[in-house]
Design a protein around this motif. Structure first.
Motif, PDB file in Angstrom:
ATOM      1  N   ALA A 192      42.459  30.576  45.727  1.00  0.00           N
ATOM      2  CA  ALA A 192      41.359  30.457  46.686  1.00  0.00           C
ATOM      3  C   ALA A 192      41.842  29.944  48.036  1.00  0.00           C
ATOM      4  CB  ALA A 192      40.273  29.539  46.126  1.00  0.00           C
ATOM      5  N   PHE A 205      43.131  32.975  49.778  1.00  0.00           N
ATOM      6  CA  PHE A 205      41.992  33.839  50.109  1.00  0.00           C
ATOM      7  C   PHE A 205      41.238  33.302  51.317  1.00  0.00           C
ATOM      8  CE2 PHE A 205      37.653  35.288  49.815  1.00  0.00           C
ATOM      9  CZ  PHE A 205      37.754  36.616  49.426  1.00  0.00           C
ATOM     10  N   THR A 206      40.964  32.001  51.337  1.00  0.00           N
ATOM     11  CA  THR A 206      40.157  31.428  52.416  1.00  0.00           C
ATOM     12  C   THR A 206      40.948  31.305  53.713  1.00  0.00           C
ATOM     13  OG1 THR A 206      38.424  29.756  52.753  1.00  0.00           O
ATOM     14  CG2 THR A 206      40.596  28.943  52.145  1.00  0.00           C
ATOM     15  N   TYR A 262      40.506  34.615  55.277  1.00  0.00           N
ATOM     16  CA  TYR A 262      39.158  34.713  55.836  1.00  0.00           C
ATOM     17  C   TYR A 262      39.026  33.905  57.120  1.00  0.00           C
ATOM     18  CZ  TYR A 262      34.161  34.183  56.460  1.00  0.00           C
ATOM     19  OH  TYR A 262      32.901  34.171  57.001  1.00  0.00           O
ATOM     20  N   ILE A 305      37.501  39.522  54.643  1.00  0.00           N
ATOM     21  CA  ILE A 305      37.393  39.265  53.210  1.00  0.00           C
ATOM     22  C   ILE A 305      38.277  40.289  52.509  1.00  0.00           C
ATOM     23  CG2 ILE A 305      35.852  39.224  51.220  1.00  0.00           C
ATOM     24  CD1 ILE A 305      33.595  38.428  53.090  1.00  0.00           C
ATOM     25  N   PHE A 351      39.336  41.954  49.449  1.00  0.00           N
ATOM     26  CA  PHE A 351      39.036  42.212  48.049  1.00  0.00           C
ATOM     27  C   PHE A 351      40.250  42.746  47.287  1.00  0.00           C
ATOM     28  CE2 PHE A 351      34.489  41.812  48.930  1.00  0.00           C
ATOM     29  CZ  PHE A 351      34.066  41.231  47.753  1.00  0.00           C
ATOM     30  N   ILE A 402      38.836  37.869  40.779  1.00  0.00           N
ATOM     31  CA  ILE A 402      38.563  37.909  42.213  1.00  0.00           C
ATOM     32  C   ILE A 402      37.189  37.343  42.550  1.00  0.00           C
ATOM     33  CG2 ILE A 402      37.719  40.284  42.126  1.00  0.00           C
ATOM     34  CD1 ILE A 402      39.668  38.541  44.990  1.00  0.00           C
ATOM     35  N   LEU A 403      36.178  37.583  41.709  1.00  0.00           N
ATOM     36  CA  LEU A 403      34.854  37.054  41.998  1.00  0.00           C
ATOM     37  C   LEU A 403      34.823  35.534  41.874  1.00  0.00           C
ATOM     38  CD1 LEU A 403      32.418  39.657  40.371  1.00  0.00           C
ATOM     39  CD2 LEU A 403      33.013  39.366  42.782  1.00  0.00           C
ATOM     40  N   LEU A 421      36.520  34.285  45.042  1.00  0.00           N
ATOM     41  CA  LEU A 421      35.581  34.412  46.158  1.00  0.00           C
ATOM     42  C   LEU A 421      34.494  33.341  46.078  1.00  0.00           C
ATOM     43  CD1 LEU A 421      34.371  35.968  48.563  1.00  0.00           C
ATOM     44  CD2 LEU A 421      33.252  37.479  46.907  1.00  0.00           C
ATOM     45  N   SER A 422      33.991  33.106  44.880  1.00  0.00           N
ATOM     46  CA  SER A 422      32.944  32.099  44.696  1.00  0.00           C
ATOM     47  C   SER A 422      33.447  30.707  45.048  1.00  0.00           C
ATOM     48  CB  SER A 422      32.443  32.117  43.250  1.00  0.00           C
ATOM     49  OG  SER A 422      31.873  33.364  42.937  1.00  0.00           O
ATOM     50  N   ALA A 465      33.449  28.641  53.301  1.00  0.00           N
ATOM     51  CA  ALA A 465      34.401  29.706  53.631  1.00  0.00           C
ATOM     52  C   ALA A 465      35.229  29.336  54.851  1.00  0.00           C
ATOM     53  CB  ALA A 465      33.657  31.012  53.873  1.00  0.00           C
TER      54      ALA A 465
END
Length: 304
Positions: free
Chosen positions: A21, A24-25, A28, A34, A36, A233-234, A237-238, A245
């Motif tokens: 995460a 990922f962030t 972002y 984002i 995916f 991945i979800l 993302l969560s 974010a």
């Protein structure tokens, strides 16, 4: 199992989700997209680590380093090939490109590696703790005995090391300070002389390194297959959204909330409904965002 055992499982799950995460962030918050396809980055890292540990072969710590290096290089190559040319088109084209890239990568991995799951060969040492005080309600043993394995300690320890390293990078290095400046205002950062393309490349490399590490740690706990990263991945993302974010620190908190909710709901739900544990994590996400739309860390989610 006892409550302490489920909490331990939640901490382990939260640890590898948190590592992923963060990457990922950062994408972002700094690149403003984002991604995916990030789940497939984890899958690639897991397979690179597996290949290094079985085909070369090298010890597991060396295989982890190889996976991290491979993840960083792969992430930069993919970014340069698919995302950098369309940086100025806006977040929606970048989002759609990442979805298409993720589908393509997943199917290529499936064609090359097959559908069967693979496993890391590790030496497991299990330490059991059976002297925990018995705090029971009726027939239910709330605490009970619990066990800790070397793999679990490795995952949690690696996560703590990553948290410290990322904090030092963002606060004590020129590259990290430039990342934070660009995340706040890219135009102003460019005016102040920051090479924004170099910062973007650094973010992609760092995100790929973290994805490689998270992929191997996840594979150590479960297995390696073409859907290893896609299945997470979800949750990644969560965790990023739940924490706020764009905030690496919020992503860490969000990941552990998700991990603990999944573990505890799996333990409390009837055996036929354990598949709803992930749904329970999303319910928590929705509830928190209804009360605090900016997430735990208070960072506003950017509009696409």
């Amino acid at each position: 199992m006892g409550l302490l055992q489920e909490i331990l499982f939640g901490l382990v799950t939260g640890s590898y989700i948190a590592i992923a995460a963060i990457g990922f962030t950062l994408i972002y918050g700094i690149v403003n997209m984002i991604n995916f396809a990030y789940g497939e980055y984890l899958t690639l890292g897991a397979f690179v680590g597996l290949l290094a540990s079985t085909a070369l072969p090298v010890p597991l710590p060396v295989a982890v380093v190889v996976a991290m290096v491979g993840g960083g290089i792969g992430s930069l190559v993919l970014a340069r090939g698919f995302f950098t040319p369309i940086n100025q088109t806006g977040p929606v084209p970048l989002l759609l490109t990442s979805i298409g890239l993720g589908i393509a990568l997943r199917n290529v991995i499936r064609l090359v590696a097959g559908r069967n799951a693979r496993y890391f060969e590790t030496e497991t040492t299990t330490v059991r703790f059976d002297s925990v005080p018995d705090l029971s309600v009726g027939p239910v043993d709330l605490l009970g005995g619990f066990f800790v394995t070397t793999e679990q300690l490795t995952v949690v320890g690696a996560a703590v090391a990553v948290f410290v390293a990322v904090h030092l990078l963002l606060t004590r290095t020129n590259v990290g300070i430039a990342m934070r400046a660009m995340g706040d205002d890219e135009q102003l950062a460019r005016v102040r002389g920051i090479d924004t393309q170099l910062v973007r490349d650094s973010v992609w490399i760092l995100a790929g390194v973290l994805a490689g590490l998270a992929g191997v740690l996840m594979a150590i706990q479960t297995n390696v297959s073409a859907t290893t990263g896609y299945s997470q991945i979800l949750q990644i993302l969560s965790a990023a959204i739940l924490g706020g974010a764009g905030s690496p620190y919020g992503a860490i908190v969000g990941a552990y909330v998700i991990g603990l909710v999944i573990a505890l709901s799996t333990a409390l739900l009837p055996s036929g409904l354990t598949g709803l544990s992930t749904a329970a994590a999303f319910v928590i996400l929705i509830a928190v965002l209804l009360v605090r739309p900016s997430g735990i860390a208070g960072t506003e989610v950017r509009e696409a």
